[in-house]
Design a protein around this motif. Structure first.
Motif, PDB file in Angstrom:
ATOM      1  N   TYR A   1       0.860  -1.185   0.000  1.00  0.00           N
ATOM      2  CA  TYR A   1       0.000   0.000   0.000  1.00  0.00           C
ATOM      3  C   TYR A   1       0.896   1.235   0.000  1.00  0.00           C
ATOM      4  CZ  TYR A   1      -3.747  -3.155   1.589  1.00  0.00           C
ATOM      5  OH  TYR A   1      -4.660  -4.175   1.700  1.00  0.00           O
ATOM      6  N   GLU A   2       0.562   2.194  -0.852  1.00  0.00           N
ATOM      7  CA  GLU A   2       1.276   3.466  -0.871  1.00  0.00           C
ATOM      8  C   GLU A   2       0.277   4.594  -0.637  1.00  0.00           C
ATOM      9  OE1 GLU A   2       5.177   3.413  -3.508  1.00  0.00           O
ATOM     10  OE2 GLU A   2       3.401   3.103  -4.746  1.00  0.00           O
ATOM     11  N   PHE A   3       0.634   5.515   0.247  1.00  0.00           N
ATOM     12  CA  PHE A   3      -0.260   6.614   0.601  1.00  0.00           C
ATOM     13  C   PHE A   3       0.459   7.943   0.393  1.00  0.00           C
ATOM     14  CE2 PHE A   3      -1.347   2.942   3.200  1.00  0.00           C
ATOM     15  CZ  PHE A   3      -2.718   2.819   2.985  1.00  0.00           C
TER      16      PHE A   3
ATOM     17  N   THR B   1      -2.674  -9.227   5.389  1.00  0.00           N
ATOM     18  CA  THR B   1      -4.134  -9.382   5.384  1.00  0.00           C
ATOM     19  C   THR B   1      -4.862  -8.084   5.693  1.00  0.00           C
ATOM     20  OG1 THR B   1      -4.080 -10.050   7.726  1.00  0.00           O
ATOM     21  CG2 THR B   1      -3.960 -11.804   6.072  1.00  0.00           C
ATOM     22  N   GLU B   2      -4.150  -7.042   6.169  1.00  0.00           N
ATOM     23  CA  GLU B   2      -4.806  -5.820   6.601  1.00  0.00           C
ATOM     24  C   GLU B   2      -5.450  -5.091   5.422  1.00  0.00           C
ATOM     25  OE1 GLU B   2      -1.229  -6.459   9.302  1.00  0.00           O
ATOM     26  OE2 GLU B   2      -1.728  -6.628   7.176  1.00  0.00           O
ATOM     27  N   PRO B   3      -6.703  -4.630   5.578  1.00  0.00           N
ATOM     28  CA  PRO B   3      -7.331  -3.841   4.512  1.00  0.00           C
ATOM     29  C   PRO B   3      -6.712  -2.450   4.441  1.00  0.00           C
ATOM     30  CG  PRO B   3      -8.794  -4.003   6.405  1.00  0.00           C
ATOM     31  CD  PRO B   3      -7.626  -4.900   6.691  1.00  0.00           C
ATOM     32  N   ALA B   4      -6.738  -1.864   3.240  1.00  0.00           N
ATOM     33  CA  ALA B   4      -6.122  -0.559   3.033  1.00  0.00           C
ATOM     34  C   ALA B   4      -6.752   0.519   3.898  1.00  0.00           C
ATOM     35  CB  ALA B   4      -6.221  -0.172   1.559  1.00  0.00           C
ATOM     36  N   GLY B   5      -8.061   0.474   4.076  1.00  0.00           N
ATOM     37  CA  GLY B   5      -8.735   1.477   4.884  1.00  0.00           C
ATOM     38  C   GLY B   5      -8.273   1.473   6.325  1.00  0.00           C
ATOM     39  N   GLU B   6      -8.059   0.292   6.887  1.00  0.00           N
ATOM     40  CA  GLU B   6      -7.584   0.182   8.275  1.00  0.00           C
ATOM     41  C   GLU B   6      -6.174   0.755   8.399  1.00  0.00           C
ATOM     42  OE1 GLU B   6      -7.323  -0.924  12.335  1.00  0.00           O
ATOM     43  OE2 GLU B   6      -9.045  -0.742  10.991  1.00  0.00           O
ATOM     44  N   VAL B   7      -5.316   0.467   7.422  1.00  0.00           N
ATOM     45  CA  VAL B   7      -3.946   0.987   7.454  1.00  0.00           C
ATOM     46  C   VAL B   7      -3.950   2.509   7.352  1.00  0.00           C
ATOM     47  CG1 VAL B   7      -1.728   0.994   6.251  1.00  0.00           C
ATOM     48  CG2 VAL B   7      -3.004  -1.144   6.492  1.00  0.00           C
ATOM     49  N   ALA B   8      -4.746   3.057   6.431  1.00  0.00           N
ATOM     50  CA  ALA B   8      -4.819   4.513   6.272  1.00  0.00           C
ATOM     51  C   ALA B   8      -5.331   5.179   7.538  1.00  0.00           C
ATOM     52  CB  ALA B   8      -5.718   4.861   5.089  1.00  0.00           C
TER      53      ALA B   8
ATOM     54  N   LYS C   1      -4.091   9.854   1.506  1.00  0.00           N
ATOM     55  CA  LYS C   1      -4.808   9.382   0.324  1.00  0.00           C
ATOM     56  C   LYS C   1      -4.060   8.207  -0.283  1.00  0.00           C
ATOM     57  CE  LYS C   1      -6.526  10.880  -4.202  1.00  0.00           C
ATOM     58  NZ  LYS C   1      -6.602  12.009  -5.177  1.00  0.00           N
ATOM     59  N   GLN C   2      -4.768   7.111  -0.519  1.00  0.00           N
ATOM     60  CA  GLN C   2      -4.126   5.919  -1.074  1.00  0.00           C
ATOM     61  C   GLN C   2      -3.835   6.097  -2.552  1.00  0.00           C
ATOM     62  OE1 GLN C   2      -6.358   2.274  -0.766  1.00  0.00           O
ATOM     63  NE2 GLN C   2      -4.645   1.004  -1.472  1.00  0.00           N
ATOM     64  N   ARG C   3      -2.647   5.654  -2.962  1.00  0.00           N
ATOM     65  CA  ARG C   3      -2.280   5.645  -4.364  1.00  0.00           C
ATOM     66  C   ARG C   3      -2.814   4.399  -5.049  1.00  0.00           C
ATOM     67  NH1 ARG C   3       4.083   7.204  -5.364  1.00  0.00           N
ATOM     68  NH2 ARG C   3       3.923   9.444  -4.962  1.00  0.00           N
ATOM     69  N   ALA C   4      -3.058   4.507  -6.326  1.00  0.00           N
ATOM     70  CA  ALA C   4      -3.405   3.308  -7.100  1.00  0.00           C
ATOM     71  C   ALA C   4      -2.178   2.408  -7.182  1.00  0.00           C
ATOM     72  CB  ALA C   4      -3.863   3.711  -8.502  1.00  0.00           C
ATOM     73  N   PRO C   5      -2.353   1.086  -7.118  1.00  0.00           N
ATOM     74  CA  PRO C   5      -1.203   0.176  -7.195  1.00  0.00           C
ATOM     75  C   PRO C   5      -0.408   0.409  -8.472  1.00  0.00           C
ATOM     76  CG  PRO C   5      -3.207  -0.994  -6.568  1.00  0.00           C
ATOM     77  CD  PRO C   5      -3.627   0.380  -6.967  1.00  0.00           C
ATOM     78  N   GLN C   6       0.906   0.458  -8.314  1.00  0.00           N
ATOM     79  CA  GLN C   6       1.791   0.685  -9.449  1.00  0.00           C
ATOM     80  C   GLN C   6       2.726  -0.507  -9.606  1.00  0.00           C
ATOM     81  OE1 GLN C   6       3.804   4.390  -8.747  1.00  0.00           O
ATOM     82  NE2 GLN C   6       1.970   5.624  -9.011  1.00  0.00           N
ATOM     83  N   THR C   7       2.645  -1.162 -10.741  1.00  0.00           N
ATOM     84  CA  THR C   7       3.514  -2.298 -11.008  1.00  0.00           C
ATOM     85  C   THR C   7       4.134  -2.129 -12.388  1.00  0.00           C
ATOM     86  OG1 THR C   7       1.676  -3.588 -11.931  1.00  0.00           O
ATOM     87  CG2 THR C   7       2.159  -3.862  -9.574  1.00  0.00           C
TER      88      THR C   7
END
Length: 591
Positions: free
Chosen positions: A3-5, A149-156, A186-192
């Protein structure tokens, strides 16, 4: 999953995070600036304040996010650091001021004499602030979290609450500096990046925008100096740690069966060879080569004396080899062989006492870091040792590399990975003898000599005979050493002992690697031409073999001295890479 924020801290002025470098004339405490001269809050400061907030708020898994707390006593009580390997899951970048701040405001503070209630003499301090009093400055950075396993919302939510609870950042917070007005997450869209390869050799180009420190030297217990070359073992270790973080595991050790989705990769990971990654300018079409120790500066000419077993008799002036060069000559030689200047910066850090809100005693340390620049690092990964599983190992490894290589060096820098082309070296190898000899140059250090065997020996012939035994052994007797130009250095200390030799029946034993740039001139044994050519081809493809003495001397835990946890100088970590009969660059002639 990574996750990138994008995080923006709106901070009320004044605010100060002190630079470890000199400021303008008359300024006692200058604001820290990055390599682009922008005021910034260091990530280590943000992370430290977030950790305190996690502990005070009672959030679970604090150590899984931030790692264990430093051992008590600071650097003086614990000068060699911790030997506990821990997979910290939180990382980030420096937070840079987003507004124009060409002229930082200055504030003045004085000390009051308690008896006279007047200003003390010579006790005025001039401070720089990136934000004027009453103003608001926005500092923006990126925070990364590797979740199992952590959801992005919980991490943010946790990141935002920790920042808000911290409340203030920087120096002089006890008198109102650096108060937080708002934290936006604000979470970034995954970048690969799609990394592809169809062969057993994967070529990558690594880039980064983060300053990094891959320790090459420790001149003091608390000063870490970075090299510009990233060893293969560092990249391999960072990738292993990254993989285990994705699985939610705290230690970065890869074992067969640790990942059901990448079974082949887990089974063969130790055998995969990662080359050292040397810096190259973006528009540079060749990779740098090690400067051979046989190259000398004489009569304003550059001459390679690799094929000279004895000094030439017709020289009118002294020959200057590398130990004799001035800075200008050393710089010119490096430039001819493809090396570019790499800028560094010194950052001084300390641990902050939670009770006193000031620097902790005896906890000062400094990193000399490589600045992010328009440079790339070329990496080659060889999966051929996986045999029939090579294709599966390659595909699983490429999937792991799609998010780049994270957690490199002491600053946990993030490198993006892109497909790399066939970039030749400045001194590209030729698999044919020159004047009947093979000139082998170490492009990376190699562990060739058994240090204890040389104790008490001082003669020139002792070192020659020691090298002859090694080359005879690793070539299977097909090649004989004629002469050499080499330099060795002792590598040791408590860390290397505890990390690689603890439990070794020989006790503490420093390593004696031979430096990159060392030159060995070999001759084919009579009637062994075919075998000699095969050995040369093998070394060019896979690096030099681990000598037999090292296989036995560093044997531990039922594994030989060619296992990565017993010996750091194995080919799988990029050591022992060679060039053979390399074509010399323009401006250098062969004697």
């Amino acid at each position: 999953m990574l996750y990138e924020f994008d995080v923006t801290l709106s901070i009320l002025g004044p605010v100060l995070t002190q630079s470890s470098g000199p400021g303008a004339y008359g300024v006692d405490s200058a604001f820290a600036r990055d390599h682009e001269n922008r005021p910034y809050l260091p990530w280590t400061l943000i992370k430290g304040r977030m950790r305190e907030a996690f502990e005070e708020l009672g959030f679970a898994q604090t150590e899984q996010w931030f790692g264990p707390r430093p051992q008590g006593g600071g650097n003086r009580a614990n000068p060699n650091g911790s030997f506990v390997r821990f997979n910290t899951r939180l990382s980030g970048t420096d937070f840079v001021l987003q507004t124009n701040s060409a002229d930082l405001c200055r504030r003045r503070r004085i000390e009051i004499d308690p008896k006279r209630n007047a200003a003390n003499e010579q006790m005025m301090q001039v401070l720089e602030s990136a934000v004027p009093p009453g103003g608001v400055g926005e500092f923006a950075g990126v925070i990364r979290f590797e979740a199992a396993t952590e959801p992005a919302g919980e991490v943010a939510m946790r990141i935002r609450k920790a920042l808000e609870w911290a409340g203030c950042f920087g120096a002089n917070t006890t008198v109102g500096f650096g108060r937080l007005k708002e934290a936006a997450v604000k979470q970034r869209a995954p970048q690969t990046t799609t990394v592809s390869a169809q062969t057993e050799r994967i070529r990558l180009t690594l880039t980064t925008s983060d300053p990094f420190c891959v320790t090459e030297r420790r001149s003091e217990n608390n000063l870490f100096e970075s090299g510009s070359v990233i060893p293969g073992g560092v990249i391999k270790g960072a990738l292993a740690a990254q993989w285990m973080r994705e699985l939610g595991k705290e230690t970065p050790v890869i074992e067969p069966g640790c990942d059901s989705k990448r079974e082949a990769l887990a089974r063969h990971f130790a055998a995969i060879r990662f080359s050292h990654a040397a810096p190259r300018a973006i528009r540079q079409t060749v990779r740098p080569s090690a400067v051979p120790l046989s190259v000398a500066y004489v009569n304003e000419r550059w001459v390679d004396y690799a094929l000279c077993n004895e000094p030439p008799q017709d020289l009118a002036v002294a020959v200057a080899f590398a130990p004799d060069w001035k800075d200008s000559e050393a710089g010119a030689a490096r430039e001819m062989f493809g090396w570019r200047n790499v800028n560094t910066e010194l950052r001084v850090r300390t641990q902050i006492s939670r009770e006193q809100r000031r620097a902790q005693e005896h906890a000062l340390f400094a990193y000399e870091m490589v600045k992010p620049q328009p440079l790339v690092w070329d990496l080659e990964i060889d999966v051929s040792a996986a045999g029939p599983d090579s294709a599966a190992v390659r595909d699983q490894l490429l999937g792991l590399l799609s998010g780049g290589v994270r957690g490199v060096g002491k600053t946990k820098a993030h490198f993006s990975a892109a497909p790399g082309g066939q970039i030749p070296r400045v001194c590209e190898s030729r698999a044919e003898p020159e004047r009947g000899k093979w000139i082998v140059v170490l492009e990376t250090p190699a562990l060739l000599l058994n240090g204890p065997e040389l104790q008490g020996k001082r003669g020139r012939g002792d070192l020659l005979e020691a090298y002859r035994r090694v080359w005879r052994q690793i070539s299977g007797g097909s090649l004989e050493l004629s002469h050499f130009f080499a330099r060795q250095r002792l590598q040791g200390g408590l860390y290397l002992y505890r990390r690689f030799q603890h439990g070794n029946e020989h006790g503490y034993e420093p390593y004696l690697p031979t430096d990159a740039g060392s030159v060995f001139v070999l001759e084919t044994a009579e009637g062994r031409d075919r075998e000699a050519r095969g050995r040369i081809a093998q070394w060019l493809k896979h690096g030099l073999d681990v000598p037999q003495w090292a296989l036995e001397r560093f044997r531990r835990s039922e594994r030989g001295g060619d296992w990565w946890s017993n010996n750091p100088y194995v080919p799988e970590n990029g050591f022992g890479e060679v060039s053979v009969n390399g074509k010399l660059p323009e401006g250098v002639e062969r004697a």
